[in-house]
Design a protein around this motif. Sequence first.
Motif, PDB file in Angstrom:
ATOM      1  N   LEU A  12      -9.579 -20.248  44.273  1.00 60.93           N
ATOM      2  CA  LEU A  12     -10.117 -21.132  45.315  1.00 60.93           C
ATOM      3  C   LEU A  12     -10.059 -22.587  44.856  1.00 60.93           C
ATOM      4  CD1 LEU A  12     -13.296 -19.229  46.608  1.00 60.93           C
ATOM      5  CD2 LEU A  12     -10.987 -19.265  47.558  1.00 60.93           C
ATOM      6  N   ALA A  13     -10.361 -22.815  43.575  1.00 59.08           N
ATOM      7  CA  ALA A  13     -10.353 -24.181  43.056  1.00 59.08           C
ATOM      8  C   ALA A  13      -8.951 -24.769  43.133  1.00 59.08           C
ATOM      9  CB  ALA A  13     -10.858 -24.198  41.612  1.00 59.08           C
ATOM     10  N   ALA A  14      -7.939 -23.985  42.732  1.00 60.26           N
ATOM     11  CA  ALA A  14      -6.564 -24.491  42.742  1.00 60.26           C
ATOM     12  C   ALA A  14      -6.135 -24.832  44.171  1.00 60.26           C
ATOM     13  CB  ALA A  14      -5.623 -23.459  42.127  1.00 60.26           C
ATOM     14  N   ARG A  15      -6.460 -23.951  45.106  1.00 59.64           N
ATOM     15  CA  ARG A  15      -6.063 -24.196  46.494  1.00 59.64           C
ATOM     16  C   ARG A  15      -6.782 -25.427  47.050  1.00 59.64           C
ATOM     17  NH1 ARG A  15      -6.971 -19.209  49.917  1.00 59.64           N
ATOM     18  NH2 ARG A  15      -6.204 -18.282  48.007  1.00 59.64           N
ATOM     19  N   ALA A  16      -8.049 -25.575  46.696  1.00 62.87           N
ATOM     20  CA  ALA A  16      -8.818 -26.736  47.173  1.00 62.87           C
ATOM     21  C   ALA A  16      -8.248 -28.029  46.578  1.00 62.87           C
ATOM     22  CB  ALA A  16     -10.290 -26.576  46.818  1.00 62.87           C
ATOM     23  N   LEU A  18      -5.123 -28.552  45.837  1.00 62.47           N
ATOM     24  CA  LEU A  18      -3.891 -28.818  46.566  1.00 62.47           C
ATOM     25  C   LEU A  18      -4.194 -29.445  47.929  1.00 62.47           C
ATOM     26  CD1 LEU A  18      -0.911 -28.377  46.056  1.00 62.47           C
ATOM     27  CD2 LEU A  18      -1.091 -26.111  47.092  1.00 62.47           C
ATOM     28  N   ASP A  19      -5.183 -28.904  48.609  1.00 60.03           N
ATOM     29  CA  ASP A  19      -5.559 -29.429  49.925  1.00 60.03           C
ATOM     30  C   ASP A  19      -6.064 -30.862  49.840  1.00 60.03           C
ATOM     31  OD1 ASP A  19      -4.940 -27.118  51.190  1.00 60.03           O
ATOM     32  OD2 ASP A  19      -6.995 -26.344  51.275  1.00 60.03           O
ATOM     33  N   ALA A  20      -6.785 -31.173  48.760  1.00 62.35           N
ATOM     34  CA  ALA A  20      -7.549 -32.428  48.728  1.00 62.35           C
ATOM     35  C   ALA A  20      -6.853 -33.556  47.986  1.00 62.35           C
ATOM     36  CB  ALA A  20      -8.917 -32.178  48.101  1.00 62.35           C
ATOM     37  N   ILE A  21      -5.915 -33.234  47.079  1.00 61.83           N
ATOM     38  CA  ILE A  21      -5.524 -34.264  46.101  1.00 61.83           C
ATOM     39  C   ILE A  21      -4.942 -35.522  46.754  1.00 61.83           C
ATOM     40  CG2 ILE A  21      -3.229 -33.283  45.529  1.00 61.83           C
ATOM     41  CD1 ILE A  21      -4.055 -34.108  42.546  1.00 61.83           C
ATOM     42  N   ALA A  22      -4.043 -35.366  47.741  1.00 57.41           N
ATOM     43  CA  ALA A  22      -3.394 -36.548  48.307  1.00 57.41           C
ATOM     44  C   ALA A  22      -4.405 -37.443  49.014  1.00 57.41           C
ATOM     45  CB  ALA A  22      -2.287 -36.131  49.274  1.00 57.41           C
ATOM     46  N   SER A  23      -5.282 -36.842  49.800  1.00 60.32           N
ATOM     47  CA  SER A  23      -6.237 -37.686  50.542  1.00 60.32           C
ATOM     48  C   SER A  23      -7.280 -38.296  49.609  1.00 60.32           C
ATOM     49  CB  SER A  23      -6.889 -36.900  51.679  1.00 60.32           C
ATOM     50  OG  SER A  23      -7.485 -35.738  51.172  1.00 60.32           O
ATOM     51  N   VAL A  24      -7.653 -37.585  48.548  1.00 62.08           N
ATOM     52  CA  VAL A  24      -8.624 -38.145  47.606  1.00 62.08           C
ATOM     53  C   VAL A  24      -8.025 -39.351  46.882  1.00 62.08           C
ATOM     54  CG1 VAL A  24      -9.884 -37.725  45.447  1.00 62.08           C
ATOM     55  CG2 VAL A  24      -9.973 -36.034  47.282  1.00 62.08           C
ATOM     56  N   VAL A  25      -6.760 -39.209  46.442  1.00 63.91           N
ATOM     57  CA  VAL A  25      -6.103 -40.325  45.743  1.00 63.91           C
ATOM     58  C   VAL A  25      -5.944 -41.514  46.702  1.00 63.91           C
ATOM     59  CG1 VAL A  25      -3.955 -41.100  44.648  1.00 63.91           C
ATOM     60  CG2 VAL A  25      -4.934 -38.875  44.047  1.00 63.91           C
ATOM     61  N   ASP A  26      -5.509 -41.244  47.925  1.00 59.73           N
ATOM     62  CA  ASP A  26      -5.328 -42.330  48.899  1.00 59.73           C
ATOM     63  C   ASP A  26      -6.649 -43.050  49.168  1.00 59.73           C
ATOM     64  OD1 ASP A  26      -2.668 -41.852  49.052  1.00 59.73           O
ATOM     65  OD2 ASP A  26      -2.752 -40.717  50.939  1.00 59.73           O
ATOM     66  N   GLU A  27      -7.704 -42.271  49.296  1.00 63.05           N
ATOM     67  CA  GLU A  27      -8.999 -42.881  49.575  1.00 63.05           C
ATOM     68  C   GLU A  27      -9.448 -43.754  48.399  1.00 63.05           C
ATOM     69  OE1 GLU A  27     -11.919 -40.087  51.066  1.00 63.05           O
ATOM     70  OE2 GLU A  27     -13.502 -41.520  50.582  1.00 63.05           O
ATOM     71  N   ILE A  51      -5.836 -23.276  34.695  1.00 60.72           N
ATOM     72  CA  ILE A  51      -4.410 -23.616  34.755  1.00 60.72           C
ATOM     73  C   ILE A  51      -3.974 -24.038  36.160  1.00 60.72           C
ATOM     74  CG2 ILE A  51      -3.642 -21.205  35.033  1.00 60.72           C
ATOM     75  CD1 ILE A  51      -1.233 -22.121  33.164  1.00 60.72           C
ATOM     76  N   GLY A  52      -4.469 -23.369  37.203  1.00 61.06           N
ATOM     77  CA  GLY A  52      -4.040 -23.682  38.563  1.00 61.06           C
ATOM     78  C   GLY A  52      -4.394 -25.118  38.945  1.00 61.06           C
ATOM     79  N   SER A  53      -5.600 -25.515  38.621  1.00 64.28           N
ATOM     80  CA  SER A  53      -6.045 -26.872  38.949  1.00 64.28           C
ATOM     81  C   SER A  53      -5.295 -27.904  38.117  1.00 64.28           C
ATOM     82  CB  SER A  53      -7.553 -26.999  38.716  1.00 64.28           C
ATOM     83  OG  SER A  53      -8.248 -26.054  39.508  1.00 64.28           O
ATOM     84  N   LEU A  54      -5.067 -27.591  36.829  1.00 64.12           N
ATOM     85  CA  LEU A  54      -4.314 -28.516  35.965  1.00 64.12           C
ATOM     86  C   LEU A  54      -2.896 -28.705  36.489  1.00 64.12           C
ATOM     87  CD1 LEU A  54      -5.434 -27.171  32.458  1.00 64.12           C
ATOM     88  CD2 LEU A  54      -6.126 -29.341  33.503  1.00 64.12           C
ATOM     89  N   LEU A  55      -2.285 -27.624  36.967  1.00 67.70           N
ATOM     90  CA  LEU A  55      -0.906 -27.708  37.467  1.00 67.70           C
ATOM     91  C   LEU A  55      -0.825 -28.572  38.717  1.00 67.70           C
ATOM     92  CD1 LEU A  55       0.326 -24.038  36.925  1.00 67.70           C
ATOM     93  CD2 LEU A  55       1.278 -26.113  35.868  1.00 67.70           C
ATOM     94  N   VAL A  56      -1.782 -28.436  39.607  1.00 62.38           N
ATOM     95  CA  VAL A  56      -1.776 -29.252  40.831  1.00 62.38           C
ATOM     96  C   VAL A  56      -1.867 -30.734  40.453  1.00 62.38           C
ATOM     97  CG1 VAL A  56      -3.057 -29.841  42.920  1.00 62.38           C
ATOM     98  CG2 VAL A  56      -2.753 -27.441  42.292  1.00 62.38           C
ATOM     99  N   GLY A  57      -2.791 -31.051  39.554  1.00 62.93           N
ATOM    100  CA  GLY A  57      -2.990 -32.448  39.170  1.00 62.93           C
ATOM    101  C   GLY A  57      -1.777 -33.036  38.475  1.00 62.93           C
ATOM    102  N   THR A  58      -1.231 -32.305  37.497  1.00 59.90           N
ATOM    103  CA  THR A  58      -0.103 -32.883  36.744  1.00 59.90           C
ATOM    104  C   THR A  58       1.148 -32.966  37.612  1.00 59.90           C
ATOM    105  OG1 THR A  58       0.233 -30.709  35.778  1.00 59.90           O
ATOM    106  CG2 THR A  58      -0.794 -32.326  34.377  1.00 59.90           C
ATOM    107  N   ALA A  59       1.383 -31.959  38.462  1.00 57.04           N
ATOM    108  CA  ALA A  59       2.568 -32.018  39.323  1.00 57.04           C
ATOM    109  C   ALA A  59       2.475 -33.228  40.247  1.00 57.04           C
ATOM    110  CB  ALA A  59       2.692 -30.728  40.136  1.00 57.04           C
TER     111      ALA A  59
END
Length: 304
Positions: A12-16, A18-27, A51-59
Motif C-alpha cells: 500500500l505504501a509503494a502504491r501511495a 506512486l500516486d502522490a509523488i508528482a503532485s507532492v513534488v510540484d506542490e 524497497i517499493g517506496s525507495l524504488l518509486v522515489g529513486t526512479a
Amino acid sequence: MHARYGGVVPELAARAHLDAIASVVDEALSALPGGWSDLSAIAVTRGPGLIGSLLVGTAYAQSAALARGLPLVGVSHLAGHVYSAMLADESLQPPYLALVVSGGHTDCVVLRDHGDATQLAATRDDAVGEAFDKVARMLGLPYPGGPAVQRAAAGGDASRFPLPRTRLEDSFSFSGLKTAVRYAVRDLGPSQLDANGVPRDPQTVADLAAAFQAAAVDQLVSGLELALERSDADRIAVVGGVAANSALREAVRQRFAGLKVVIPPLAYCTDNAAMIAMAGWHRLQRRGADAPGFEVDPGLGEFA
Ligand code: KG4
Ligand code: ZN
C-alpha cells in the motif's frame, strides 16, 4: 490508510508513493519563485527502508535529474536524521553526538566530520519507536503509537506500575520493557480487560503509558550519557520520530543542561524531505553527484 492494519503495509505504501509523488513534488516546488529552475541538485533517499517506496522515489528523482540536467545524490535516511539537527540550528557543526530514535532505529552516533560518522551504540532488539507502537496496541491506543502513548501518559501516574530499567554499557534493549508492560496488563486479571485484552479503565491505561514512557526515556538518557563519556563530543543532537516526544526532550535538556543540545522542531523530527536535502547537499559538496541509475539499498546502514 495504514491505521486499520496497525502498521505500514509495504504494498500500500509503494502504491501511495506512486500516486502522490508528482503532485507532492510540484506542490513543494510551487513555493519557489522559479519552481524547478531554482534547483541546483536533487537528493533522494537510497535506503534504508521499504524497497517499493525507495524504488518509486529513486526512479522519479533519476528521471527528473536527467530531464532537468541536475546533479543527483542518493542519501541514507539515517544520515538525513543526523543532519536534521543542522536544519534546526545552522550554527551546529560536526563533531557532535546524535541520538537517532525512530521506528526502526535506536542509535548513538558521533558525526566527526561531514561524511564521517561512527556508531557508538545500537539496540539489541526492538527500536524504541517500535516499542512505543507495540505498547500502544497493548493499551488499545491508535496508530502511530508514539504520539498516542505520549497523550495518554500526560494524565498518568508513572509510579503505579514499577517497570524494569535496562542499562547497558554500549547498547539499548526495549524488548524486556515491552514484555514487562504485557505482563502488567495480564496481571490486572480478566475482569479488568476487554475482549481484546485491553485494560477497560482509562486511568490504568494512562498509568501504564506513563510508566512505559518514563522507563523508555530513562534508558535513552542513560545510554546517551554513557555514549557521551566514550566520545569526545560536547554537543548533542536528538533526532528521529521519537525525538518529538516531549518527555524525552525535557529529560535530555535537564540532564545535559551545561552542553549545547539541539532537538529539532517536531516537523524535522518525524520523517521529512528537508533533512534529506541537507544531508544530500553536504554529500554533493564532498563526493560529487552519483552516477545515474544507482540502485536502492533497503538495508543501508550509513549515518553520514
Ligand atoms: O523517524 P520516523 O518518523 O520514521 C522512521 O524512520 O521510523 O519515526 C517514527 C516513529 C514511530 O515509531 C512513532 O510512534 C514515533 O516515531 N513517534 C513518537 C512520537 N512521535 C512519533 N514516539 C514517542 N513520542 C512521540 N511524540
Ligand atoms: Zn525516519
